[in-house]
Design an enzyme around this catalytic site. Structure first.
Site, mmCIF file in Angstrom:
data_model
loop_
_atom_site.group_PDB
_atom_site.id
_atom_site.type_symbol
_atom_site.label_atom_id
_atom_site.label_comp_id
_atom_site.label_asym_id
_atom_site.label_seq_id
_atom_site.Cartn_x
_atom_site.Cartn_y
_atom_site.Cartn_z
ATOM 1 N N GLU A 349 0.843 -1.201 0.000
ATOM 2 C CA GLU A 349 0.000 0.000 0.000
ATOM 3 C C GLU A 349 0.878 1.252 0.000
ATOM 4 O O GLU A 349 0.475 2.302 -0.485
ATOM 5 C CB GLU A 349 -0.958 0.004 1.203
ATOM 6 C CG GLU A 349 -2.140 0.931 0.997
ATOM 7 C CD GLU A 349 -3.258 0.745 2.011
ATOM 8 O OE1 GLU A 349 -4.273 0.105 1.678
ATOM 9 O OE2 GLU A 349 -3.125 1.251 3.138
ATOM 10 N N HIS A 380 6.730 -27.170 2.238
ATOM 11 C CA HIS A 380 5.971 -28.246 1.597
ATOM 12 C C HIS A 380 4.913 -27.663 0.674
ATOM 13 O O HIS A 380 3.929 -28.325 0.348
ATOM 14 C CB HIS A 380 5.333 -29.128 2.674
ATOM 15 C CG HIS A 380 6.376 -29.714 3.580
ATOM 16 N ND1 HIS A 380 7.041 -30.879 3.282
ATOM 17 C CD2 HIS A 380 6.924 -29.261 4.731
ATOM 18 C CE1 HIS A 380 7.929 -31.134 4.243
ATOM 19 N NE2 HIS A 380 7.879 -30.158 5.124
#
Ligand code: F6P
Length: 550
Positions: A349, A380
């Protein structure tokens, strides 16, 4: 950026091409101790970056050439760096001791900051100490913070990060999304007589927050509350006290914000109230003190030894020198699991901008995509792309050296994974190494030859490793302030304004046009494009046929 310093950096880049990180480590046994820096309880190991001493010198030259030290002074002095809203950005004043005056429009703002901290202290002590009573005379067991964006992500991140410091009561809950499921789930199981709502909104006009606050009020009234007892169950933090009063919140329960604090930098203001309620005001003050220690480092250290500057400058180096489009932040600490979300808002932002301070278009990319999640879970999931994908993604790993929950050797496993990821990214594995390893394990040569390209890992992928002794209020404060300043460093070099967010406004405006059309209100036949008009029609048809599940 057509500056001599930038050209020097780009020329130097070619020299680094044939010098992978594994070689830089082989050539220099002192690389790690030299490229390690301490500040405000944090240690930055930046040795696994594609930099040499010469690169760092050239990056520091760039910082000085672009006037970074002067911009830092201007930030702390309270100059109007937010030039499109004619305001300073003084989040640093919120965490500095009172004895150093800071002026806005000729007025010292420190007394107002201190007075607010004192009011927060009284309020939190009253609620935590059980003296604040609800409509039936019960103590408060649960606090529901209602806010979005900067009025949500900072407090949520800090509350979760400081879980080990929380008391049993009050428990803090957060509601942000205007998806009704968010508040419904938050309120499930809560007792209106023992629940306190904090409406957190700088503007007190944000649609999502006001819609949720109204639902909370209705829930409270249906749960036995009255218009009078609303005052025992609602408090607000806002720069728009009149609106909060109109909502029914008592003046004593309205805490101020100021226009010189940006939403995404507001954790340090009364927007941090839910954190203070969860961990107590002394801990909240430690959080501020940690951030202040980082502020002092940022102001005083030369670019070569300045943690936020080094991190910001190396980020630029990867974006402009190596085409990096994103920056991953991967904390190896369960309690820091919301940090990437907070940093995403903070950076994207702030630096998602396309024009310079003077309104001219930038000639290069600005803010990277910030993303990440807690380690080891990401190993993973997305780490495969970090290791073997075609994109260069610089990574910040964050690891507290001791754990609040070291159960059964878990912490050593966690740390081993973190260090292994940083080392694997840096080292990689060549085709020859892979082939030799497979043959040594008994694989036939032609099969090893076939598999080698798939199993080779390029390596030479950069990462920072940020460590701290323990995750506690002061180190958390320093960590968040570090990223605030890193964001500022990049904005200063690009000469963009990191403190406004006009891009967010268009969506809000169009949302305001679409909502009445979705609700089928008369006279809302705007000339929407065919896609929007088609989806409005589908939505309205679905409301006719749909049924709620609960
Ligand atoms: O998302 C845009 C934004 O303006 C953020 O900058 C701000 O933190 C958030 O909305 C919430 O605004 P408010 O605190 O005024 O409700």
């Amino acid at each position: 950026m057509e500056t001599p310093e930038w050209s020097a950096l780009m020329n130097h880049r070619a020299q680094l091409e044939g010098l992978p990180l594994r070689e830089l480590f082989q050539q220099d046994a002192q690389r790690y101790p030299r490229m390690t820096l301490e500040a405000a309880g944090l240690t930055l190991d930046y040795s696994r970056n594609r930099v040499t001493d010469q690169t760092l010198g050239l990056l520091a030259d760039l910082a000085r050439g672009r006037g970074l030290p002067e911009r830092v002074d201007a930030l702390f002095r309270g100059e109007q760096l937010n030039t499109t809203e004619n305001r300073p950005a003084l989040h640093t004043a919120l965490r500095q001791p009172q004895d150093q005056p800071v002026k806005v429009d000729g007025e010292n703002i420190m007394p107002a900051i201190q007075a607010t901290l004192e009011r927060m202290e009284i309020f939190t002590n009253t609620v935590r100490g059980g003296e604040w009573r609800g409509m039936n005379g019960d103590t408060i067991t649960d606090v529901v913070s209602i806010g979005i964006g900067g009025s949500y992500l900072g407090p949520l991140t800090a509350t979760e990060a400081l879980t080990p410091f929380q008391s049993e009561h009050p428990r803090c809950h957060y509601v942000a999304n205007v998806d009704g499921s968010d508040i419904r789930e938050a309120l499930a199981g809560l007792n209106p007589a023992t629940t306190l709502f904090l409406v957190q909104s700088k503007s007190f006009t944000t649609q999502e927050t006001l819609a949720n606050a109204r639902v909370a009020r209705q829930w409270f009234l249906h749960g036995g509350g009255t218009e009078t007892t609303v005052q025992h169950h609602f408090a607000a933090v806002t720069a728009n006290a009149d609106r909060a009063r109109d909502f029914g919140i008592a003046g004593d329960s309205i805490f101020p914000m100021w226009d010189w604090v940006g939403g995404r930098y507001s954790l340090w203001s009364a927007i941090g109230l839910p954190v203070a309620l969860a961990v107590g005001m002394p801990r909240f003050r430690e959080l501020l003190a940690g951030a202040h220690a980082m502020d002092q480092h940022f102001q005083q250290a030369p670019p070569e030894q300045n943690m936020p500057m080094l991190m910001g400058l190396m980020g630029l180096w990867y974006m402009h020198g190596f085409g990096a489009e994103s920056q991953a932040v991967i904390p190896y600490d369960h309690y820091l699991r919301h940090l990437p979300e907070h940093l995403q808002q903070l950076d994207m932002e702030s630096n998602g901008k396309s024009v310079c301070l003077d309104g001219s278009p930038v000639s290069h990319h600005t803010g990277p995509v910030i993303w990440g999640g807690p380690g080891v879970n990401g190993q993973h999931a997305y780490h495969q792309l970090l290791h073997q994908g075609t994109r260069l993604v610089p990574v910040d790993f964050i690891l507290p050296l001791t754990s609040h929950n070291p159960a059964d050797g878990h912490h050593a496993m966690l740390a081993a994974n973190c260090l292994a990821q940083a080392r694997a990214l840096m080292l990689g594995r060549t085709e020859q190494e892979v082939r030799a390893a497979m043959i040594a394990e008994g694989m036939a040569e032609d099969e090893a030859q076939r598999l080698a390209p798939h199993r080779a890992i390029p390596g030479n992928r950069p990462s920072n490793l940020l460590t701290m002794e323990r995750l506690e209020p002061a180190t958390l404060g320093a960590l968040i302030a570090l990223y605030e300043h890193r964001t500022f460093v990049q904005a200063a070099i690009w000469r963009i304004n990191p403190f406004d967010q006009w891009g967010v406004e268009l969506g809000k405006e169009i949302g305001g046009q679409i909502l009445p059309a979705l609700n089928g209100e008369p006279d809302t036949d705007m000339a929407f494009d065919s896609a929007t008009a088609g989806q409005i029609a589908r939505f309205r048809a679905a409301q006719g046929s749909g049924s709620g599940s609960r």
